[in-house]
Each structure stands twice: as C-alpha cells, then as structure tokens.
Write an enzyme that holds these catalytic residues in place. Sequence first.
Site, PDB file in Angstrom:
ATOM      1  N   LYS A  60      76.102  38.469  84.173  1.00 43.11           N
ATOM      2  CA  LYS A  60      76.142  39.912  83.948  1.00 43.11           C
ATOM      3  C   LYS A  60      74.732  40.455  83.757  1.00 43.11           C
ATOM      4  O   LYS A  60      73.893  39.829  83.093  1.00 43.11           O
ATOM      5  CB  LYS A  60      77.009  40.198  82.722  1.00 43.11           C
ATOM      6  CG  LYS A  60      77.278  41.669  82.430  1.00 43.11           C
ATOM      7  CD  LYS A  60      78.252  41.794  81.261  1.00 43.11           C
ATOM      8  CE  LYS A  60      78.586  43.230  80.915  1.00 43.11           C
ATOM      9  NZ  LYS A  60      79.578  43.323  79.804  1.00 43.11           N
ATOM     10  N   SER A 134      83.380  46.024  80.831  1.00 40.19           N
ATOM     11  CA  SER A 134      82.140  46.353  81.513  1.00 40.19           C
ATOM     12  C   SER A 134      81.644  45.227  82.416  1.00 40.19           C
ATOM     13  O   SER A 134      80.777  45.433  83.267  1.00 40.19           O
ATOM     14  CB  SER A 134      81.047  46.684  80.472  1.00 40.19           C
ATOM     15  OG  SER A 134      80.783  45.581  79.617  1.00 40.19           O
ATOM     16  N   SER A 158      85.444  43.674  77.161  1.00 43.60           N
ATOM     17  CA  SER A 158      84.798  43.596  78.471  1.00 43.60           C
ATOM     18  C   SER A 158      84.859  42.221  79.103  1.00 43.60           C
ATOM     19  O   SER A 158      84.618  42.083  80.305  1.00 43.60           O
ATOM     20  CB  SER A 158      83.339  44.033  78.358  1.00 43.60           C
ATOM     21  OG  SER A 158      83.258  45.386  77.961  1.00 43.60           O
TER      22      SER A 158
END
Length: 578
Positions: A60, A134, A158
Amino acid sequence: MTRAVTRVRTAYARIREVDRPEIWIGLRPQAEAEAEAVALDARVADGERLPLHGTLLAVKGNIDVAGLPTTAACPAYAYRPEADSPAVARLRAAGALVIGSTNLDQFATGLVGTRSPYGAVRNAHDPARISGGSSSGSAVAVALGLVDLALGTDTAGSGRVPAALNGIVGLKPTYGLVPTEGVVPACASLDCVTVFARTLPETSRALSFMADAAPPAPARAPGPWRIAVPRPGQLGDLAPGWAAAYERAAQELARSGAELTEIDLTPFTEAAAMLYDGAFVAERYTAVGAFVDKAMNGSGDASDATEATGFTDSTDSTDGTGLDPTVAGIITRARDIPAHRLFADQARLAALRTQALDQLADVDALLLPTTTEHPTLDEVAADPLGVNARLGRFTNSTNLFGLCAVAVPAGTAHNLPFGVMLIGHAHTDDRVARVAEALTTPATRVAVVGAHLTGQPLNGQLLALGAEFERATTTAATYRLHALDTRPAKPGLVHVGAARGAAIEAEVWRIPAAGLGRLLTELPRPMTLGRITLADGSEVPGFLCEPSALAGAEDITSHGGWRGYLGRPTPPTGTGPR
C-alpha cells in the site's frame, strides 16, 4: 532454480493482460524486478533458506518501500524513503519480492477506494462497483492474481472491507503486533499493518514473519469454539441476499461443532459511529493536517514531488493540490474539534468497551458480516460520506476496542463476493484464524433438484461422498423442469430466463471438494454440472441437463419440483439429515 524469475515474468504478463493501471502508484520496471528475482534464485541455489522465495508482494502506498516513493495517494506529499518499513523488510528478508506500491484512499481516509487522484480502483469482479478502501489497490492486486500477498493498513476496516468486496482474505492483527514505523499514519493510536492473500494459510504465514513476539493469548476453557452472533434484528439494513448469506456462514460454523451464542451488538455499533462522528477523527488532523492546510492555502507545489521522486503526477485533480476534496474536508473539519469533546468521547468509549468485552469474555470470536453492501462507483460519487459510513458499521469499532480480526470469503450473493469477519480478543490472532478455517476448508455446495434429493434413489451417492444436508430452498424463477426417460427416473433442469421460468424445489448440500470432483466424473449423460441461481440470488454448482435430451420429455414445471411430480410429500423446509 528460476522460481522467482518465472513468477515475475508471469506477474507482469498478467498485469498487462488485466490492464488496470489504477491499481498502482509505483510499479517497478519489469527488468528491475527480474534482476532482483535472479539474485533471489541464485541465493536459494547456493543453499540459503528463503521461505517466501518466489512470493510476489504489493505494498500500500502509505507504507515505506526503499526505492519507491511513499505518496499516501497525494503526489505533493511524496517522499522517497531510505529504508523499508519493518513489515516490508521482514517479508523481503524471508524472500518476498516487491513489485510495486498500490493505490489507496488518500491518507488512508475512506473505505471506498475512490478517493485518490490516481483514480478510483475498480472492483476485481465488477468494474462498475467499488473495490473498497482504503487498501484498494492492494486488495485488487491479490484478487486479480497479480501478486501473492499485499500489505494494507487498517484503522476503520481498510484491511477487511476490500477483502470482502473482492473475495479474498484480509487479516488485521492485534494493534502493535506488527510495527507501524515507516507507515504514514491515519490515526497513529489505532493503525495496524494488514495482509491480503487468496487463502487464510498465506495470510497467517505472512503475519508470522512480520509480527513482533506477542504475549501469550488469554486462556480459554476446554471445549468447542464459542462464537458470538448478534441478536435477531441487530444487523440493520444489508444488501439483498446478505442476511441469508450471513446466516449460512453462522450455520456453517455450527455444523463444524462451534457453539453459537447471541450478544447485544449495540456497544459495537455505537462505538463504530463515534470513529468519524466523534472527536477521534481529530487524530487524522494530527497526522497530516498541517500538510493539508499548507497545500490548500497554496503554499505547496505538487510539481516539487514529481522532481523529487522521478514519478509522473498522473492525478486528475482540478485544484492543483492533488488533494481529494472529500479527504481534505474530513481532515480540515477535524482541526476545530474542541479538547473537551475528545475527553467526553474517551469516557463514552471506555464504557462501551467494557460492555463489549464483558459480552465477549466467554467466547472465542464474534462473527459479523464484514460490511453492509457493495455499492457502485456512481452510488459513492452521489453520496461519498453516507456510503462510507454504512460500509464501516461492523469494522469501525474493532481497533477502538483493541481487538484482532480476520475477514474471509463466505460465498456469493447476487453473483458478487460476500464475506464475513471474525473478531477476537487482543493477542488471539492465531485462535481467530483457526476458527476461520471452518469457513475456508476445501468444500463446496451443490444444488440438487431430482434423484439426489433427500429420500430419492441417488441420495446415497451424496452421503457416500461425505456430503451434508444444508438447507431446502428453490431455484430462482428462471428454470423449467422436464421428466427424462432414464433409469432410475430423474428430471432435467434447464435455464430459460425470467420470461418463461419458474421456481423449482431444490436442496443445497455441502460436499468435500474432492467428492464433488468424483461425482462429476461419474455423472452420466445427459446430466451436466453447471451453476444454478437460487431464490436468494446466490449461485452454487448443481445438476443441469443438456438441452438436446429434452426432445419429447414431459415438461413438469407446473408441479413445482420432482417430488411434486411424483406425488410424494416434501419434507418441511429446513429439515434433512444432519
């Protein structure tokens, strides 16, 4: 040995095939990744033990990877770290190879996967729907088979919502178990580094390399797993078919020997609402608020980031800041929350935490749907805050209460992935994963409508293969049933569409995957195995008929099913051999 090189070449071919550029913020050049793979293969050939050799990793974009810019999905914020974050470094030390950094909801603020100037990350199964956020790019990279593992973060869910919406596993460890150094914070007191994979063993293995030594898990009394479920009516509004899919998952655990016990979900949902509606969102301003203020006041320059990182700004923002307007609004509004409100919310949260943990004192895990719905991109664009709030109904409270969790696939609903989440006490990560195994063991469901029904001549074939009755139901109203001239007598089910079809009596059986394969090899013509849509919109494998065999066969659809045609009584709904 060329395992790593082969995996890299296969991955980049797959990346070109799927053509999803919005997944990536920083994708390494293939030649660079291949050079690292050659070195890994050589180390293994020389006798070095690398347990993750050949494992491809995506990270990420708010987690530091040496050689790639850390952007947190904001090009003007980008910096180039000198070292990997501990989580990345530990996986690389075990032989994993990073191929790129992935897109996310900017500053890890959101559960939708659309709040990024690098583009909305589309769902792996339906590009018109959201991927969830996210950790959007990481989840979709795994779901599409581009990488084996991907790192995300989880503050409000997330690391779990995108797992559920893309049909993969998302493991959120106990807070502090995996170091968060080298992670751009969302809420530093809550953030957890998470891992995605297509199977539960892969996520658990990755966690074993990333985690610091954990204190012993709380002791439990001997006996079967004890699983908490909400009282009837407490799940609230769910997407069509999701309540039934959740109930099937709960019953799956019960059939595995777990004891289900009802609890009051109110403390969990009330705490979940506090994460964004209360004062705790102020910590997001603490993390990046000064940067956001500076950028919005015009004193930042996104072009500086391009020069510093060597990466082109591919944003589609219109204000020149690279800031997502929804994210910027959430962060700037948090600046003005008064301190007295934070102390009041802390007191309220402490009371809710006590109520919640008291209810979980004698259980191993709480089973919940991971999220509430699977919205389209257009639905999120029309109501970005409302949709996001609904998606976090079951996930927002986990870190506020200091719990661990794992999200796992639990079938489909209306042809889209459905997932559930098991939440456990702090430092019971291994225990919760073992409970989740009951939902992820190699088994499948099969729908039967004729001679394999309970009490019919071929039902013994299912029992001999270890199948277990799950439930009585009907097909969707899109089928017709015909009586075939076979021995023993059996019907043929064909899909004809809503205009001509009707609902047909069916049973769903749970069968070991190997048993289903054996059944398929022994299936005589004109029968065939296909996917049957049931009344709740879910799809399961089932027995269909070759259309060529229907010539001259009697249409018996009006009887509602095979047993109706035979004139035999139908067992009450929900009964059958256990």
